[in-house]
Each structure stands twice: as C-alpha cells, then as structure tokens.
Design a protein around this motif. Structure first.
Motif, PDB file in Angstrom:
ATOM      1  N   GLU A   1      49.426  -6.337   6.740  1.00 36.10           N
ATOM      2  CA  GLU A   1      49.136  -6.344   8.167  1.00 36.10           C
ATOM      3  C   GLU A   1      50.147  -7.249   8.884  1.00 36.10           C
ATOM      4  OE1 GLU A   1      44.262  -5.743   8.140  1.00 36.10           O
ATOM      5  OE2 GLU A   1      45.159  -7.653   8.726  1.00 36.10           O
TER       6      GLU A   1
ATOM      7  N   ARG B   1      35.049  -7.937  10.286  1.00 37.92           N
ATOM      8  CA  ARG B   1      35.392  -6.600   9.784  1.00 37.92           C
ATOM      9  C   ARG B   1      35.348  -5.543  10.888  1.00 37.92           C
ATOM     10  NH1 ARG B   1      35.080  -5.297   4.470  1.00 37.92           N
ATOM     11  NH2 ARG B   1      34.171  -3.268   4.994  1.00 37.92           N
TER      12      ARG B   1
ATOM     13  N   VAL C   1      40.856  -8.178  15.967  1.00 30.76           N
ATOM     14  CA  VAL C   1      39.905  -7.981  14.877  1.00 30.76           C
ATOM     15  C   VAL C   1      39.117  -9.264  14.681  1.00 30.76           C
ATOM     16  CG1 VAL C   1      39.607  -7.341  12.451  1.00 30.76           C
ATOM     17  CG2 VAL C   1      41.491  -6.360  13.779  1.00 30.76           C
TER      18      VAL C   1
ATOM     19  N   ILE D   1      41.276   4.315  16.310  1.00 29.93           N
ATOM     20  CA  ILE D   1      41.019   3.334  17.370  1.00 29.93           C
ATOM     21  C   ILE D   1      41.545   3.839  18.707  1.00 29.93           C
ATOM     22  CG2 ILE D   1      41.594   1.013  18.172  1.00 29.93           C
ATOM     23  CD1 ILE D   1      41.555   0.114  15.262  1.00 29.93           C
TER      24      ILE D   1
ATOM     25  N   VAL E   1      45.581  -4.673  17.934  1.00 31.98           N
ATOM     26  CA  VAL E   1      44.142  -4.637  17.700  1.00 31.98           C
ATOM     27  C   VAL E   1      43.635  -6.068  17.525  1.00 31.98           C
ATOM     28  CG1 VAL E   1      42.282  -3.676  16.298  1.00 31.98           C
ATOM     29  CG2 VAL E   1      44.420  -2.401  16.566  1.00 31.98           C
TER      30      VAL E   1
ATOM     31  N   LYS F   1      43.728   4.528  10.703  1.00 32.46           N
ATOM     32  CA  LYS F   1      42.781   3.674  11.422  1.00 32.46           C
ATOM     33  C   LYS F   1      43.260   3.426  12.847  1.00 32.46           C
ATOM     34  CE  LYS F   1      39.542   2.120  10.333  1.00 32.46           C
ATOM     35  NZ  LYS F   1      38.134   2.507  10.585  1.00 32.46           N
TER      36      LYS F   1
ATOM     37  N   ALA G   1      36.982  -4.155  14.826  1.00 33.74           N
ATOM     38  CA  ALA G   1      37.942  -4.226  15.922  1.00 33.74           C
ATOM     39  C   ALA G   1      37.171  -4.352  17.224  1.00 33.74           C
ATOM     40  CB  ALA G   1      38.820  -2.977  15.939  1.00 33.74           C
TER      41      ALA G   1
ATOM     42  N   LEU H   1      46.281   2.539   7.245  1.00 33.80           N
ATOM     43  CA  LEU H   1      46.349   1.722   8.457  1.00 33.80           C
ATOM     44  C   LEU H   1      46.747   2.578   9.657  1.00 33.80           C
ATOM     45  CD1 LEU H   1      46.211  -1.015   9.832  1.00 33.80           C
ATOM     46  CD2 LEU H   1      48.566  -1.447   9.104  1.00 33.80           C
TER      47      LEU H   1
ATOM     48  N   PHE I   1      36.934  -2.333  10.781  1.00 31.66           N
ATOM     49  CA  PHE I   1      38.323  -2.613  10.422  1.00 31.66           C
ATOM     50  C   PHE I   1      38.296  -3.533   9.201  1.00 31.66           C
ATOM     51  CE2 PHE I   1      42.612  -4.195  10.700  1.00 31.66           C
ATOM     52  CZ  PHE I   1      43.320  -3.188  11.338  1.00 31.66           C
TER      53      PHE I   1
END
Length: 300
Positions: A117, A198, A195, A160, A193, A156, A200, A153, A111
C-alpha cells in the motif's frame, strides 16, 4: 337315291378390337389406380429433414414446497431501519447481501488491507493531536504506478469509486490503466482512500492535470464565455466523499491536505492550484474553508 345334307359351318369369330394405350389426356379407369410416374417412383414422398422424430413423453418434475406460510411474521420483504435496504430475511443470499450493505452503511466500505500500500503522510496541521479510535491512514491507489498495484487493490479501488459515484449521483469515471500503444488516452485519476481499522471512511478522486479552470465566487456561477489557460498545473478534485457516520471530524480536510502534500511544490502553492469539479453547497463550503479564499477554482 342318294340324299344330300347341307351342313352349315359356324362363322369364324371376329378378332377383338385392340384397346388404345391411354394418353395423358385420357382418364384412368376407376377400377384401376393410375400408374405412378417415373419421377414419383424415384423420389420419396417426403424428405428426411421434414420428417419429425416421434415426441418423447417427459415426466413433469415433482414440485417441492420449500417455505411454509401460516401467517407468521417475517415472511415477506422488510426494510432495515439502519441501512434502509429492502431484503427477504428468509433468503440466505439476501441476508448475506444485507449484512455487507449494513456494515458498509454504518461503518464504511470494508478495506482489509493489501500488500504494498502506498501511504501518504497526514498533514500535521490538520491531524488531531489524539484520535479517540484507531488512527486513520491514507492509501493512494494509482492505476499507472510502477510497479502497478495488485489486481485485488485495483478492484477494491474500483468498488470504492462506484460506491462514491452512487452516493453522489455522479457518472462513472474510468479507472483502468491506458493502453501503452495509445498515447492520446487520458490517464485515469488517483484515488485517495481514508482507512480506519478495516473500513474505508472517506475517498477523494483526483484528476492529474486539469486543462481549463476558472475562479468562481459561488457554486452556482455560470461558465464564462472564455476560459484562460491556467498559469500553473492545476490538480482537480473530481469527487470527495466521507461516510455519514464519520462526518464533522475533519477527515475531508485531512484528505485534501494529503493530496496537496503528495502532488508537491509546496502546500500553499498547491492550495491555490486546487480546482473542484462542480461542487455541491457542502463541497463549496469545504473548498472555501480549506483554501482560505472567497474564490475557488472550478472545472468541468
């Protein structure tokens, strides 16, 4: 005395009998071929579409040996002891795929960070005073947010969710924003998520509005015959996952606390209105410890 000589004249030849024209029933003479009919003279013997073009002779490609096998080790498929993945070490694509899977298995899902974000505050009661490694940030991915999250995003987040579903053996949930013209479509869930650096290391899939939920005293309680409607808005925890290498560090409780802080109206009220979708034994233990009650709301 005169003599008379009798001279005989030859008889004229009788005319040759005329040969009648052959009819359809008469057979042609074997010495002469039958006359072609008018229909056969105008039509070709075969249509152009039925005529096949002459086949072209193709030269077979020369085979090139790309791998030599003299009985040396490491030529076949092997199993990584760290991530349990089978791969072919002599294949470059297999090695790259294994490297990504190995890093995700040991460190978490990559991530790298994205623009805009939406960070949720950590629960001060659950957050540790000091963290030995890099701090954990909680990123909320909402497909229906305004402005909408970037496509990278959102992709991603989808990756996930697929990883969490595979790890828990659960069915896939929709994560695309609904069509504006369709008002009956259910809204997709939130994805929170956790995090660290870098990678998750944890995720919670949150249903926005649960219509039916009932209290249960164990994870194996059966579905009641009648389910009364909830007295308040119930927030559903559809999935909760923590990377195995980051377990027993309070990350799951911190993610639930961030969810309660985000959905509003007070943390204590949110705990009582937090429902879990078919939890496992470990999920049930987490729910009871977080809510602080022997009864936990369950929903399908």
């Amino acid at each position: 005395m005169d003599r008379f000589v009798t001279v005989s004249r030859p008889k004229p030849a009788s005319p040759a009998p005329s040969t009648p024209a052959p009819t359809s029933a008469s057979k042609p003479s074997p010495s002469q071929p039958p006359a072609a009919s008018s229909s056969s003279s105008t039509k070709p013997s075969s249509s152009p579409s039925s005529m096949k073009p002459p086949s072209k002779l193709t030269t077979p490609k020369a085979k090139i040996q790309t791998r030599l096998n003299f009985g040396q080790r490491g030529q076949g498929v092997i199993r990584c002891s760290g991530c349990a993945m089978y791969y072919l070490p002599t294949s470059e694509s297999d090695r790259k795929l294994h490297d990504r899977h190995h890093a995700a298995s040991l460190k978490g899902i990559e991530f790298p960070g994205y623009r805009a974000e939406l960070l949720l505050p950590d629960d001060p009661e659950l957050a540790p005073a000091t963290e030995s490694s890099s701090p954990i940030r909680f990123v909320l991915i909402d497909p229906c947010a305004k402005p909408a999250p970037s496509s990278a995003l959102r992709a991603k987040g989808r990756a996930i969710m697929d990883h969490v579903d595979e790890a828990l053996g659960a069915s896939s949930l929709p994560f695309d924003p609904p069509d504006a013209s369709d008002s009956d479509t259910e809204l997709p869930p939130w994805l929170l998520v956790a995090v660290q650096g870098r990678f998750a290391v944890g995720a919670v899939v949150v249903d926005r509005d649960v219509k039916e939920a009932w209290p249960a005293q164990s994870a194996n309680d059966t579905l009641p015959e009648s389910i009364p409607p909830p007295s308040c808005t119930v927030t559903g925890v559809a999935r909760i996952w923590v990377h195995p290498s980051h377990g027993r560090r309070g990350i799951a409780s911190r993610m639930l606390g961030a969810v309660c802080e985000h959905v509003g109206i007070g943390k204590s009220a949110r705990k009582a209105a937090l429902a879990f979708s078919q939890p496992t034994e470990s999920g049930w233990a987490l729910a009871k410890a977080f809510i602080g009650s022997p009864e936990v709301l369950i929903y399908l």
